[in-house]
Design an enzyme around this catalytic site. Structure first.
Site, PDB file in Angstrom:
ATOM      1  N   ASP A 159      13.032  61.078  38.894  1.00 54.21           N
ATOM      2  CA  ASP A 159      13.255  59.836  39.452  1.00 54.21           C
ATOM      3  C   ASP A 159      14.430  59.208  38.482  1.00 54.21           C
ATOM      4  OD1 ASP A 159      13.512  57.256  40.315  1.00 54.21           O
ATOM      5  OD2 ASP A 159      11.189  56.873  40.063  1.00 54.21           O
ATOM      6  N   TYR A 176      20.156  45.604  48.281  1.00 57.79           N
ATOM      7  CA  TYR A 176      20.824  46.660  48.266  1.00 57.79           C
ATOM      8  C   TYR A 176      22.434  46.246  47.861  1.00 57.79           C
ATOM      9  CZ  TYR A 176      24.139  50.308  49.824  1.00 57.79           C
ATOM     10  OH  TYR A 176      24.926  51.411  50.074  1.00 57.79           O
ATOM     11  N   THR A 231      25.725  60.463  56.444  1.00 59.98           N
ATOM     12  CA  THR A 231      24.819  61.331  55.364  1.00 59.98           C
ATOM     13  C   THR A 231      23.143  61.225  55.915  1.00 59.98           C
ATOM     14  OG1 THR A 231      24.109  59.610  54.010  1.00 59.98           O
ATOM     15  CG2 THR A 231      26.482  60.628  53.741  1.00 59.98           C
TER      16      THR A 231
END
Length: 257
Positions: A63, A157, A192
């Site tokens: 992670d 984000y 993607t």
């Protein structure tokens, strides 16, 4: 193709999409690479695709939000390949959600993976690059940090990636005397596997084509479009470029038709 002979690179988010394409092209140009990501099985499959001999690719699952993962990636590069010259700071996550519905845990996820992850990965890489007399860091930021896109509400984000852009400028000044360059690409819609993380496959097939017209050049980006910009910024051809955020966006930031 640019030569990366004898260069050693770490690519986070290297198991698919833009990261995998960069890794593939680096190996083809002579580099040795360490690819990181969360899914060990996916990384192993990507490694065999990138270099069937597995001589110039290594993998590490972890992670990136945990700074210990960054340390382990650097240690692996130094142990297996002798040092580190290039960091492609690419790992990220994307999932549009209205601002009023975002939970604290979701907010933390964006900031931890996108901003904290890139911060401490860059720190660990820069310490290794000091031993080599310099290096190059290229990060993946986002168009969403440059413009708000109403069709894809992404406040957390976007804020995290704005931090990545600011980090680029600050580190460019701090690391210049060490001959370490840092730049960031800011892609628009790139096809993607990230979209598979929050949409069903049939939704992806239906929704992604509707974004073609969002770009003045008339099509969504492909991993190779962004990878080639990243490789330029990582190469010696960009030796006088640092601290820049380069939109790779099919013309979106130029204006509206």
């Amino acid at each position: 193709m640019k030569s990366f002979s004898n260069k050693v690179a770490i690519i986070t988010g290297g198991g698919s999409g833009i990261g995998k394409e960069v890794a593939r092209r680096l190996v083809a140009a002579g580099a040795a690479v360490v690819i990181g990501g969360r899914n060990g099985t996916k990384l192993t499959e990507a490694a065999r695709d990138i270099d069937p001999s597995l001589q110039r690719v290594r993998t590490l699952a972890g992670d990136i939000a945990d700074p210990a993962t960054a340390e382990r990636l650097v240690q692996l590069a130094e142990r297996e390949f002798g040092g580190l010259d290039i960091l492609i700071n690419n790992a990220g996550v994307f999932a549009p959600k209205p601002f009023l519905d975002v939970t604290p845990a979701e907010y933390d996820g964006f900031l931890d993976i996108i901003l904290k992850g890139k911060f401490f990965m860059a720190q660990a890489a820069a310490k290794a690059m000091l031993k080599r007399g310099g290096g190059a860091i290229v990060q993946t930021g986002s168009l969403w940090a440059l413009q708000a896109i109403g069709a894809t509400p992404s406040a957390a984000y976007s804020a995290a990636n704005a931090g990545v852009h600011a980090l680029t400028r600050n580190l460019a000044l701090e690391l210049a005397n060490a001959n370490i360059r840092i730049n960031t690409v800011a892609p628009a819609v790139v096809e993607t596997p990230v979209y598979d993380t929050f949409m069903a496959p049939e939704q992806v097939q239906q929704v992604l084509p509707t974004f073609n017209a969002f770009h003045p050049l008339g099509r969504n980006g492909q991993p190779a479009d962004v990878a080639q910009a990243i490789l330029f910024l990582a190469s010696d051809e960009a030796s006088w470029i640092t601290g820049t955020v380069l939109p790779v966006d099919g013309g979106v930031t130029a204006g509206r038709p």
